[in-house]
Design an enzyme around this catalytic site. Sequence first.
Site, PDB file in Angstrom:
ATOM      1  CE  LYS A 122      -4.435   0.945   0.222  1.00 48.85           C
ATOM      2  NZ  LYS A 122      -5.605   0.099  -0.113  1.00 48.85           N
ATOM      3  CG  ASP A 162      -7.410   3.189  -0.790  1.00 45.58           C
ATOM      4  OD1 ASP A 162      -7.847   2.033  -0.711  1.00 45.58           O
ATOM      5  OD2 ASP A 162      -7.518   4.002   0.151  1.00 45.58           O
TER       6      ASP A 162
HETATM    7  P1  NDP Z   1     -12.984   7.677  -2.959  1.00 47.14           P
HETATM    8  O1  NDP Z   1     -11.896   8.660  -2.790  1.00 47.14           O
HETATM    9  O2  NDP Z   1     -13.552   7.425  -4.290  1.00 47.14           O
HETATM   10  O3  NDP Z   1     -14.177   8.019  -1.975  1.00 47.14           O
HETATM   11  C1  NDP Z   1     -13.976   8.114  -0.608  1.00 47.14           C
HETATM   12  C2  NDP Z   1     -15.270   8.556   0.035  1.00 47.14           C
HETATM   13  O4  NDP Z   1     -15.171   8.429   1.442  1.00 47.14           O
HETATM   14  C3  NDP Z   1     -15.595   9.998  -0.249  1.00 47.14           C
HETATM   15  O5  NDP Z   1     -16.984  10.143  -0.242  1.00 47.14           O
HETATM   16  C4  NDP Z   1     -14.948  10.701   0.937  1.00 47.14           C
HETATM   17  O6  NDP Z   1     -15.499  11.961   1.236  1.00 47.14           O
HETATM   18  C5  NDP Z   1     -15.243   9.725   2.040  1.00 47.14           C
HETATM   19  N1  NDP Z   1     -14.203   9.864   3.071  1.00 47.14           N
HETATM   20  C6  NDP Z   1     -12.873   9.702   2.915  1.00 47.14           C
HETATM   21  N2  NDP Z   1     -12.209   9.937   4.055  1.00 47.14           N
HETATM   22  C7  NDP Z   1     -13.166  10.265   4.942  1.00 47.14           C
HETATM   23  C8  NDP Z   1     -13.121  10.609   6.299  1.00 47.14           C
HETATM   24  N3  NDP Z   1     -11.956  10.680   6.972  1.00 47.14           N
HETATM   25  N4  NDP Z   1     -14.315  10.867   6.914  1.00 47.14           N
HETATM   26  C9  NDP Z   1     -15.481  10.788   6.225  1.00 47.14           C
HETATM   27  N5  NDP Z   1     -15.579  10.469   4.932  1.00 47.14           N
HETATM   28  C10 NDP Z   1     -14.449  10.207   4.304  1.00 47.14           C
HETATM   29  O7  NDP Z   1     -12.402   6.313  -2.319  1.00 47.14           O
HETATM   30  P2  NDP Z   1     -12.925   4.827  -2.499  1.00 47.14           P
HETATM   31  O8  NDP Z   1     -14.394   4.796  -2.696  1.00 47.14           O
HETATM   32  O9  NDP Z   1     -12.044   4.170  -3.486  1.00 47.14           O
HETATM   33  O10 NDP Z   1     -12.550   4.198  -1.077  1.00 47.14           O
HETATM   34  C11 NDP Z   1     -13.489   4.112   0.008  1.00 47.14           C
HETATM   35  C12 NDP Z   1     -13.044   3.039   0.981  1.00 47.14           C
HETATM   36  O11 NDP Z   1     -12.995   1.775   0.294  1.00 47.14           O
HETATM   37  C13 NDP Z   1     -11.651   3.217   1.579  1.00 47.14           C
HETATM   38  O12 NDP Z   1     -11.633   2.695   2.892  1.00 47.14           O
HETATM   39  C14 NDP Z   1     -10.765   2.337   0.684  1.00 47.14           C
HETATM   40  O13 NDP Z   1      -9.596   1.929   1.353  1.00 47.14           O
HETATM   41  C15 NDP Z   1     -11.725   1.175   0.458  1.00 47.14           C
HETATM   42  N6  NDP Z   1     -11.440   0.327  -0.706  1.00 47.14           N
HETATM   43  C16 NDP Z   1     -11.340   0.840  -1.964  1.00 47.14           C
HETATM   44  C17 NDP Z   1     -11.121   0.016  -3.039  1.00 47.14           C
HETATM   45  C18 NDP Z   1     -11.102   0.519  -4.441  1.00 47.14           C
HETATM   46  O14 NDP Z   1     -11.010  -0.307  -5.344  1.00 47.14           O
HETATM   47  N7  NDP Z   1     -11.172   1.809  -4.691  1.00 47.14           N
HETATM   48  C19 NDP Z   1     -10.932  -1.434  -2.862  1.00 47.14           C
HETATM   49  C20 NDP Z   1     -11.150  -1.892  -1.500  1.00 47.14           C
HETATM   50  C21 NDP Z   1     -11.361  -1.027  -0.482  1.00 47.14           C
HETATM   51  P3  NDP Z   1     -14.714  13.313   0.830  1.00 47.14           P
HETATM   52  O15 NDP Z   1     -14.943  13.459  -0.631  1.00 47.14           O
HETATM   53  O16 NDP Z   1     -15.320  14.370   1.659  1.00 47.14           O
HETATM   54  O17 NDP Z   1     -13.254  13.075   1.178  1.00 47.14           O
HETATM   55  O1  2IT Z   2      -7.937  -1.651  -0.626  1.00 44.88           O
HETATM   56  C1  2IT Z   2      -7.892  -2.170  -1.760  1.00 44.88           C
HETATM   57  O2  2IT Z   2      -8.026  -3.381  -1.937  1.00 44.88           O
HETATM   58  C2  2IT Z   2      -7.697  -1.278  -2.911  1.00 44.88           C
HETATM   59  N1  2IT Z   2      -7.638  -0.067  -2.745  1.00 44.88           N
HETATM   60  C3  2IT Z   2      -7.550  -1.848  -4.292  1.00 44.88           C
HETATM   61  C4  2IT Z   2      -6.151  -2.330  -4.519  1.00 44.88           C
HETATM   62  C5  2IT Z   2      -5.835  -2.776  -5.925  1.00 44.88           C
HETATM   63  O3  2IT Z   2      -4.654  -3.076  -6.144  1.00 44.88           O
HETATM   64  O4  2IT Z   2      -6.708  -2.826  -6.787  1.00 44.88           O
END
Ligand code: NDP
Ligand code: 2IT
Length: 449
Positions: A122, A162
Amino acid sequence: MSDFLKSLTARDPGEKEFHQAVKEVLETVQPVLDRNPEYRQAAVLERITEPERVIMFRVPWMDDQGQVQVNRGFRIQMNSSIGPYKGGLRFHPSVNLSILKFLAFEQVFKNALTTLAMGGGKGGSDFDPKGKSDNEVMRFCQGFMSELFRHIGPDTDVPAGDIGVGAREIGYLFGIYKKLRYEFTGVLTGKSLGWGGSLIRPEATGYGNVYFASEMLATKNDRLEDKTCLVSGSGNVAQFTVEKIIELGGKVVTLSDSSGYIFDEAGIDREKLAFVKRLKNIRRGRISEYIDKYSEAVFTEVDTTLDFNPLWNHKAHCAFPSATQNEINGKDAQNLVNNGIKLISEGANMPSTPEAINIFLDKKLLYAPGKAANAGGVAVSGLEMAQNSMRLNWPREEVDARLKMIMRSIHQTCLDAAAEYGMPGNYMAGANIAGFVKVVNAMLDQGLV
Ligand code: NDP
Ligand code: 2IT
């Protein structure tokens, strides 16, 4: 065991998120250690909690006003025993070593569960893309990659997105990597479709989480149809979670960002979701703007004086936390239970505090930890790597069918491992045990490296 945790904590006292993630895994794999004394002999706990490599670097860049800005860049190469390091990059002001070590640690087990050959890593930066122009984001990405490029590669370490890293950032990062290395390879996943991306990768985490939830419901002869669902976040994971829930006949009534959340009792339908996608992905706006368009919904601003999040205090059957770590505390969990929640499936990484998890497990709810439920994202990243190696692209239906199959397999693996160690129905124990055993056995096979 507790001696081990004590020394881990004493060694890096400030890393509370990392300690939280390690503690959860260590507590649940205790029966595995008891059954396999050779694991302790080989110091597997000491080895698996120490990153193989930590890279930290300075990222200077120039903003649109001509001011020099300095951010910190990181890549944690946690474990390569079952494949090249694989895991996302997070750009968010809260990013520090503890958060990235917890994410890298979780990623190792998650990737092991996918059935694909991927180690865990990561990375990211405390850079905040919010409010920055495209040019500023590009200059930052170029600065970040001008150091990171020497530590990654398609057979070494393959980053992805992420929080704060989506298609735009992956594009800028890929462009400068290609130029510096003088080669076009699958070094990043989450690429756009026209230049090496995979169909279904944007959808994969959210869709995969809903497939996992459907598998859990099926064990109770139930399904998502007509279920009321709470979703947090409004980014990549949240959007495609909502999309799949709608397709399966469920109703989503909440979405959020770091400023607050919206409650739409009538449900977020396809048209409203399309509005949210435009709002967040193109206009880069705030979720509060939802009520300007849909006035029947209510926006509640974040209130830092509260010790609970009102988003989790609505009547619902299912919860899909999809924003960030520790967004459901003990009080939120109790509120969910009081409101009749039956299922919690984690789209985010470690969104529930240990107190919240204990409540879910005590009540014998269907509770899926992130490292199982959100593994669809990295799984389709693995499929993107496979397609890049073959220089072929699979059709949407094929990638989606493989994603479904992988989520079904992870679900079964969790159930089998939990049952084998006397904790039937405990998906958290099952995910930790199955991931741990696979990684530790690979480490032992490969000797002291
Ligand atoms: P994005 O950046 O697309 O979206 C993140 C969302 O969460 C936004 O709405 C953001 O709001 C909100 N957010 C972020 N930080 C905070 C905080 N401290 N408090 C409140 N709201 C918050 O990210 P993803 O959708 O990709 O990721 C969301 C979660 O999913 C994370 O935990 C990530 O690690 C996990 N994840 C993502 C994967 C992926 O493929 N993208 C895979 C597996 C897990 P704002 O716009 O206000 O910051
Ligand atoms: O938390 C996660 O699994 C991710 N942000 C996706 C990682 C990836 O390599 O697609």
